[in-house]
Scaffold this motif. Structure first.
Motif, PDB file in Angstrom:
ATOM      1  N   LEU A  74      42.933  20.122 -33.241  1.00  0.00           N
ATOM      2  CA  LEU A  74      43.052  21.505 -32.762  1.00  0.00           C
ATOM      3  C   LEU A  74      44.492  21.994 -32.826  1.00  0.00           C
ATOM      4  CD1 LEU A  74      40.663  21.698 -29.651  1.00  0.00           C
ATOM      5  CD2 LEU A  74      40.348  22.698 -31.922  1.00  0.00           C
ATOM      6  N   ALA A  75      45.439  21.099 -32.561  1.00  0.00           N
ATOM      7  CA  ALA A  75      46.855  21.465 -32.622  1.00  0.00           C
ATOM      8  C   ALA A  75      47.237  21.876 -34.041  1.00  0.00           C
ATOM      9  CB  ALA A  75      47.726  20.299 -32.154  1.00  0.00           C
ATOM     10  N   LEU A  76      46.760  21.126 -35.032  1.00  0.00           N
ATOM     11  CA  LEU A  76      47.060  21.450 -36.424  1.00  0.00           C
ATOM     12  C   LEU A  76      46.429  22.782 -36.823  1.00  0.00           C
ATOM     13  CD1 LEU A  76      46.536  17.907 -38.005  1.00  0.00           C
ATOM     14  CD2 LEU A  76      48.708  19.072 -37.610  1.00  0.00           C
ATOM     15  N   VAL A  77      45.189  23.008 -36.370  1.00  0.00           N
ATOM     16  CA  VAL A  77      44.519  24.281 -36.662  1.00  0.00           C
ATOM     17  C   VAL A  77      45.274  25.437 -36.004  1.00  0.00           C
ATOM     18  CG1 VAL A  77      42.419  25.633 -36.313  1.00  0.00           C
ATOM     19  CG2 VAL A  77      42.247  23.215 -36.938  1.00  0.00           C
ATOM     20  N   SER A  78      45.701  25.224 -34.759  1.00  0.00           N
ATOM     21  CA  SER A  78      46.415  26.288 -34.041  1.00  0.00           C
ATOM     22  C   SER A  78      47.742  26.607 -34.714  1.00  0.00           C
ATOM     23  CB  SER A  78      46.649  25.887 -32.578  1.00  0.00           C
ATOM     24  OG  SER A  78      47.661  24.902 -32.454  1.00  0.00           O
ATOM     25  N   LEU A  79      48.434  25.594 -35.213  1.00  0.00           N
ATOM     26  CA  LEU A  79      49.698  25.826 -35.913  1.00  0.00           C
ATOM     27  C   LEU A  79      49.468  26.663 -37.164  1.00  0.00           C
ATOM     28  CD1 LEU A  79      51.404  22.323 -35.648  1.00  0.00           C
ATOM     29  CD2 LEU A  79      52.160  24.437 -34.574  1.00  0.00           C
ATOM     30  N   ALA A  80      48.407  26.340 -37.903  1.00  0.00           N
ATOM     31  CA  ALA A  80      48.097  27.106 -39.113  1.00  0.00           C
ATOM     32  C   ALA A  80      47.789  28.557 -38.776  1.00  0.00           C
ATOM     33  CB  ALA A  80      46.916  26.457 -39.843  1.00  0.00           C
ATOM     34  N   LEU A  81      47.030  28.787 -37.708  1.00  0.00           N
ATOM     35  CA  LEU A  81      46.658  30.147 -37.322  1.00  0.00           C
ATOM     36  C   LEU A  81      47.860  30.936 -36.805  1.00  0.00           C
ATOM     37  CD1 LEU A  81      43.265  29.493 -35.468  1.00  0.00           C
ATOM     38  CD2 LEU A  81      43.600  30.496 -37.742  1.00  0.00           C
ATOM     39  N   MET A  82      48.716  30.284 -36.041  1.00  0.00           N
ATOM     40  CA  MET A  82      49.851  30.986 -35.444  1.00  0.00           C
ATOM     41  C   MET A  82      50.937  31.349 -36.447  1.00  0.00           C
ATOM     42  SD  MET A  82      50.414  29.307 -31.664  1.00  0.00           S
ATOM     43  CE  MET A  82      50.239  27.596 -32.124  1.00  0.00           C
ATOM     44  N   THR A  83      50.954  30.676 -37.601  1.00  0.00           N
ATOM     45  CA  THR A  83      51.983  30.970 -38.603  1.00  0.00           C
ATOM     46  C   THR A  83      51.380  31.562 -39.871  1.00  0.00           C
ATOM     47  OG1 THR A  83      51.834  28.657 -39.317  1.00  0.00           O
ATOM     48  CG2 THR A  83      53.610  29.217 -37.825  1.00  0.00           C
ATOM     49  N   ARG A  84      50.098  31.924 -39.808  1.00  0.00           N
ATOM     50  CA  ARG A  84      49.390  32.450 -40.976  1.00  0.00           C
ATOM     51  C   ARG A  84      49.756  33.910 -41.209  1.00  0.00           C
ATOM     52  NH1 ARG A  84      44.531  35.180 -41.657  1.00  0.00           N
ATOM     53  NH2 ARG A  84      43.391  34.743 -43.586  1.00  0.00           N
ATOM     54  N   ASN A  85      49.704  34.343 -42.461  1.00  0.00           N
ATOM     55  CA  ASN A  85      49.871  35.758 -42.775  1.00  0.00           C
ATOM     56  C   ASN A  85      48.897  36.144 -43.867  1.00  0.00           C
ATOM     57  OD1 ASN A  85      50.994  35.433 -45.481  1.00  0.00           O
ATOM     58  ND2 ASN A  85      52.781  34.594 -44.429  1.00  0.00           N
ATOM     59  N   LEU A  94      51.272  11.541 -30.187  1.00  0.00           N
ATOM     60  CA  LEU A  94      51.162  12.424 -29.024  1.00  0.00           C
ATOM     61  C   LEU A  94      52.339  13.400 -28.969  1.00  0.00           C
ATOM     62  CD1 LEU A  94      50.014   9.881 -26.276  1.00  0.00           C
ATOM     63  CD2 LEU A  94      48.614  11.278 -27.789  1.00  0.00           C
ATOM     64  N   PHE A  95      53.543  12.895 -29.253  1.00  0.00           N
ATOM     65  CA  PHE A  95      54.740  13.738 -29.154  1.00  0.00           C
ATOM     66  C   PHE A  95      54.708  14.891 -30.145  1.00  0.00           C
ATOM     67  CE2 PHE A  95      58.907  14.839 -30.854  1.00  0.00           C
ATOM     68  CZ  PHE A  95      59.586  15.219 -29.704  1.00  0.00           C
ATOM     69  N   PHE A  96      54.437  14.610 -31.430  1.00  0.00           N
ATOM     70  CA  PHE A  96      54.568  15.633 -32.458  1.00  0.00           C
ATOM     71  C   PHE A  96      53.578  16.793 -32.310  1.00  0.00           C
ATOM     72  CE2 PHE A  96      56.707  12.034 -34.646  1.00  0.00           C
ATOM     73  CZ  PHE A  96      57.935  12.649 -34.821  1.00  0.00           C
ATOM     74  N   PRO A  97      52.279  16.544 -32.084  1.00  0.00           N
ATOM     75  CA  PRO A  97      51.382  17.700 -31.918  1.00  0.00           C
ATOM     76  C   PRO A  97      51.656  18.496 -30.651  1.00  0.00           C
ATOM     77  CG  PRO A  97      50.200  15.636 -31.550  1.00  0.00           C
ATOM     78  CD  PRO A  97      51.522  15.276 -32.126  1.00  0.00           C
ATOM     79  N   ILE A  98      52.008  17.821 -29.558  1.00  0.00           N
ATOM     80  CA  ILE A  98      52.306  18.536 -28.317  1.00  0.00           C
ATOM     81  C   ILE A  98      53.561  19.380 -28.493  1.00  0.00           C
ATOM     82  CG2 ILE A  98      53.076  18.268 -25.930  1.00  0.00           C
ATOM     83  CD1 ILE A  98      51.255  15.834 -25.725  1.00  0.00           C
ATOM     84  N   ASN A  99      54.613  18.767 -29.003  1.00  0.00           N
ATOM     85  CA  ASN A  99      55.867  19.481 -29.200  1.00  0.00           C
ATOM     86  C   ASN A  99      55.697  20.625 -30.197  1.00  0.00           C
ATOM     87  OD1 ASN A  99      58.637  19.647 -30.909  1.00  0.00           O
ATOM     88  ND2 ASN A  99      59.096  19.085 -28.786  1.00  0.00           N
ATOM     89  N   GLY A 100      55.024  20.348 -31.304  1.00  0.00           N
ATOM     90  CA  GLY A 100      54.847  21.375 -32.330  1.00  0.00           C
ATOM     91  C   GLY A 100      54.052  22.563 -31.836  1.00  0.00           C
ATOM     92  N   SER A 101      52.917  22.312 -31.191  1.00  0.00           N
ATOM     93  CA  SER A 101      52.069  23.401 -30.704  1.00  0.00           C
ATOM     94  C   SER A 101      52.760  24.204 -29.601  1.00  0.00           C
ATOM     95  CB  SER A 101      50.738  22.858 -30.170  1.00  0.00           C
ATOM     96  OG  SER A 101      49.964  22.342 -31.216  1.00  0.00           O
ATOM     97  N   ALA A 102      53.361  23.499 -28.658  1.00  0.00           N
ATOM     98  CA  ALA A 102      54.001  24.179 -27.535  1.00  0.00           C
ATOM     99  C   ALA A 102      55.154  25.065 -27.998  1.00  0.00           C
ATOM    100  CB  ALA A 102      54.498  23.155 -26.515  1.00  0.00           C
ATOM    101  N   VAL A 103      55.951  24.559 -28.944  1.00  0.00           N
ATOM    102  CA  VAL A 103      57.083  25.344 -29.444  1.00  0.00           C
ATOM    103  C   VAL A 103      56.597  26.607 -30.149  1.00  0.00           C
ATOM    104  CG1 VAL A 103      58.941  25.372 -31.154  1.00  0.00           C
ATOM    105  CG2 VAL A 103      58.705  23.436 -29.609  1.00  0.00           C
ATOM    106  N   VAL A 104      55.554  26.491 -30.977  1.00  0.00           N
ATOM    107  CA  VAL A 104      55.057  27.660 -31.705  1.00  0.00           C
ATOM    108  C   VAL A 104      54.400  28.653 -30.744  1.00  0.00           C
ATOM    109  CG1 VAL A 104      53.525  28.459 -33.528  1.00  0.00           C
ATOM    110  CG2 VAL A 104      54.792  26.354 -33.825  1.00  0.00           C
ATOM    111  N   ILE A 105      53.723  28.155 -29.712  1.00  0.00           N
ATOM    112  CA  ILE A 105      53.157  29.050 -28.697  1.00  0.00           C
ATOM    113  C   ILE A 105      54.272  29.851 -28.027  1.00  0.00           C
ATOM    114  CG2 ILE A 105      52.046  29.123 -26.424  1.00  0.00           C
ATOM    115  CD1 ILE A 105      50.327  26.748 -27.340  1.00  0.00           C
ATOM    116  N   LEU A 106      55.335  29.162 -27.616  1.00  0.00           N
ATOM    117  CA  LEU A 106      56.464  29.840 -26.987  1.00  0.00           C
ATOM    118  C   LEU A 106      57.144  30.801 -27.965  1.00  0.00           C
ATOM    119  CD1 LEU A 106      58.020  26.843 -25.012  1.00  0.00           C
ATOM    120  CD2 LEU A 106      56.811  28.809 -24.047  1.00  0.00           C
ATOM    121  N   ASP A 107      57.253  30.387 -29.230  1.00  0.00           N
ATOM    122  CA  ASP A 107      57.835  31.266 -30.251  1.00  0.00           C
ATOM    123  C   ASP A 107      57.055  32.572 -30.354  1.00  0.00           C
ATOM    124  OD1 ASP A 107      59.935  29.662 -31.001  1.00  0.00           O
ATOM    125  OD2 ASP A 107      58.884  28.729 -32.683  1.00  0.00           O
TER     126      ASP A 107
END
Length: 276
Positions: free
Chosen positions: A122-133, A231-244
């Motif tokens: 889900l984290a990978l899917v969310s990253l793709a959606l949050m940075t998609r254009n 655990l670190f990379f998906p949590i850190n990646g998703s949280a940072v992009v959400i905050l961004d």
């Protein structure tokens, strides 16, 4: 939990500082190089003062490899941002966390529960959606550049994780020093080869980002010494992009799309599952 949350917040802050630099129209390679050289200078001064200015072979190997991967990845990404669609490049950059996750499972025998693996997906899917254009399909040349960005940033992530598996956690600040020294030195050479110079504004911005990055990288390496990479990379990646995305919406006045909003929701859900 403290180190993971702090590392995420500092990573977010680091990204915002780069956005400020970008908006000021500063030369990215010059700022990147100054940033790394600032980190290296601070650490070298501290090691000299504390009488610990010595670097073992493993520290030089891991630190040098990490520094090389860092600077090449960032320079290629800044080049890609000029040649390919920005949203696609950023998506590739963010999704590169998949590489250390897979590497952690296959090589370093890291593991997670079924719910945590679902959260990672889900984290990978969310990253793709949050940075998609909606810029359309990239050209063949741009696609190759995007794949290279994905691979190089993934290798950089793996090098960070390598510190733990090389049993260098107690020496992680020495590794960071070599990483920054190599990254900054090679970056400065790149700037010189291009015939560019370091303006006062770029030096000041690089110095400020470097001081901040010293704290951010130290915190991230500490978190990686305590938590598995998967655990670190998906949590850190998703949280940072959400905050961004939230910061872009309410501070930079860059409206988030409906797709991006769905990505934010999935990102929050993914972190809930990963924390199980």
């Amino acid at each position: 939990m403290f180190w993971l949350i702090t590392a995420t917040l500092l990573s977010f802050g680091f990204g915002q500082l780069w956005k400020v630099s970008q908006r000021r129209g500063l030369n990215a390679p010059a700022v990147i190089s100054t940033n790394y050289l600032t980190v290296a200078a601070c650490l070298l001064a501290y090691f000299w003062w504390s009488g610990t200015l010595a670097f073992s072979g493993p520290v030089l190997l891991v630190g040098g490899s990490t520094g090389l991967s860092f600077i090449i990845s960032l320079l290629v990404m800044t080049h890609a941002l000029k040649r390919a669609n920005v949203g696609v490049v950023l998506t590739s950059f963010r999704l590169s966390i998949l590489i250390p996750i897979v590497f952690g499972v296959l090589v370093w025998n890291e593991n997670a529960s079924a719910l945590q693996f679902l959260g990672i997906i889900l984290a990978l899917v969310s990253l793709a959606l949050m940075t998609r254009n909606s810029a359309g399909n990239p050209s063949t040349g741009s696609l190759l550049l995007i794949v290279i960005v994905f691979a190089l940033q993934g290798i950089a992530h793996c090098c960070m994780r390598w510190i733990h598996y090389a049993d260098l956690d107690p020496m992680r600040m020495h590794v960071l020093c070599i990483t920054a020294l190599i990254g900054g030195g090679l970056g400065a050479v790149f700037v010189a080869i291009r015939g560019s110079t370091f303006s006062t504004s770029e030096l000041k911005m690089g110095l400020g980002i470097g001081l901040f990055n010293l704290v951010a990288l130290t915190t991230s390496l500490t978190a990686l010494s305590l938590y598995q990479g998967i655990l670190f990379f998906p949590i850190n990646g998703s949280a940072v992009v959400i905050l961004d995305n939230l910061f872009a919406q309410y501070v930079w006045r860059e409206p988030i799309s409906r797709t991006g909003l769905i990505g934010v929701i999935l990102g929050v859900l993914s972190m809930v599952l990963i924390f199980q």
